[in-house]
Design an enzyme around this catalytic site. Sequence first.
Site, PDB file in Angstrom:
ATOM      1  N   HIS A 157       0.836  -1.219   0.000  1.00 29.72           N
ATOM      2  CA  HIS A 157       0.000   0.000   0.000  1.00 29.72           C
ATOM      3  C   HIS A 157       0.870   1.270   0.000  1.00 29.72           C
ATOM      4  CE1 HIS A 157      -3.274  -2.754   1.368  1.00 29.72           C
ATOM      5  NE2 HIS A 157      -2.289  -3.276   2.084  1.00 29.72           N
ATOM      6  N   SER A 278      15.225  21.933 -14.722  1.00 32.55           N
ATOM      7  CA  SER A 278      14.048  22.751 -14.984  1.00 32.55           C
ATOM      8  C   SER A 278      14.508  24.099 -15.525  1.00 32.55           C
ATOM      9  CB  SER A 278      13.269  22.946 -13.685  1.00 32.55           C
ATOM     10  OG  SER A 278      12.495  24.127 -13.756  1.00 32.55           O
ATOM     11  N   LYS A 284      16.048  21.871  -9.482  1.00 27.90           N
ATOM     12  CA  LYS A 284      15.354  20.641  -9.865  1.00 27.90           C
ATOM     13  C   LYS A 284      16.244  19.624 -10.574  1.00 27.90           C
ATOM     14  CE  LYS A 284      11.536  19.622  -9.615  1.00 27.90           C
ATOM     15  NZ  LYS A 284      10.335  20.070 -10.319  1.00 27.90           N
ATOM     16  N   GLU A 291       9.871   8.939 -16.375  1.00 31.74           N
ATOM     17  CA  GLU A 291       8.495   9.360 -16.674  1.00 31.74           C
ATOM     18  C   GLU A 291       8.085   8.960 -18.084  1.00 31.74           C
ATOM     19  OE1 GLU A 291       7.723  13.489 -14.651  1.00 31.74           O
ATOM     20  OE2 GLU A 291       9.845  13.266 -15.056  1.00 31.74           O
TER      21      GLU A 291
END
Length: 463
Positions: A157, A278, A284, A291
Amino acid sequence: MSNKMWGGRFSSAPDAIMEEINASIGFDQRLYAQDIAGSKAHAAMLGAQGIVAAQDAEAIARGLDTILSEIEAGTFAFRRELEDIHMNVESRLAELVGAPAGRLHTARSRNDQVATDFRLYVRDTVDALDAQLADLQRALAQKALAHAATVMPGFTHLQTAQPVTFGHHLMAYVEMVGRDRGRFADARKRLNECPLGAAALAGTSFPIDRDATATALGFDRPTANSLDAVSDRDFVMETLAAASICAIHLSRFAEEVVIWTSPSFALVKLSDAFTTGSSIMPQKRNPDAAELVRAKAGRIVGALTAILVVMKGLPLAYAKDMQEDKEGTFDAFSALSLVIAATAGMVRDLEPDAKRMEKAAGQGYSTATDLADWLVRALDMPFREAHHVTGRIVALAAERGIPLHKVPLADLRQVEPRIGEDVFSVLSVARSVRSRVSYGGTAPARVRAQAKRWLKRLGDTPA
Ligand code: ARG
């Protein structure tokens, strides 16, 4: 002008939009090598069977070789009015060798031709993917071996559940990829039958030798039913199903990389090689490769859905709908190839932060099960009761905001008077993973053996 390949009963040319919707040359030119190989096998068989004269068969073969080199040199002019790869090749063959070219299509149709070409293409692709998947397994198993004893939080979970090792976690993906390879290998066995000679749908009256063409093209045997041969696209659906499951595995891994590298977790680092910045936030480090691996699963599953829907409700035998089998398949397989390579690259690149992992592994009372197991073993308590006792101890620790191993013995004895000092030996995360020695368990010794077994199977000698 009507089509010179089939225009006998036509008096005028197709509408421009007819040509546009009908033509497949824009994408099926990718099948040129398979198409030429299929034609060469067919021509040789026609010659050997005396269906065409030996010198015609030879002229055809020479012409096809020339076409192959023209296409590879980039000098071949593909023409949309010739619809597809089959007719582009045949038309050029006529220019090159003249009259004998017109004999190549004896005892053959584009229906068995395209089915043959596409099977060959899918077979080649499956072989290339298998080699890439083996490489990914090697990358995973090598990293797993290096981190067989690196403790990390195991989740259910996405809540800290029990400590596991990072190596164990990576080896889970080796198993998944192993099943992916098994699915491709299984589909390959079934697809390796040759449709050539089924002709349009009914077979042919010419004395062809289907075993000869099947063998020449590396197929195990000819397909047994001509109607099935030209209308079957199971090999596309099966391999795309295998590709989809594989893409989903890689997507799950990618999602884990996204989670692990998030500063809120910070369990794993990717180097600059697999991270992007970024344009506005200088701090970043984004896991874009992960992704995109996650996202490409969408288009691969999309291709599977597309072919399933195209095939649904098609009466036997061939229908032009089936021309829609190609673009999605090409796209899905190149996407899969790219995501396998990117995943292998990330696996080799990533490094766990062992300190943070160990700390995180101990959070959330992750060794509570070890305490319960100790009560069962040391005090002969039924597990249900041990679970209850442990729950009370966890509640007590949580109330004070301390980890399990910091609860004083006296307080443990308040809950269960028979608890002894030696209970503390099972409460560390390292002890916890070391104790999980059951077959398939997370104990470092087990993980090491698993990784070595796989590396040996993958033809890799562990460092
Ligand atoms: N381009 C066609 C395809 O990909 C080749 C087969 C055409 N057959 C036909 N009967 N029109 O399916």
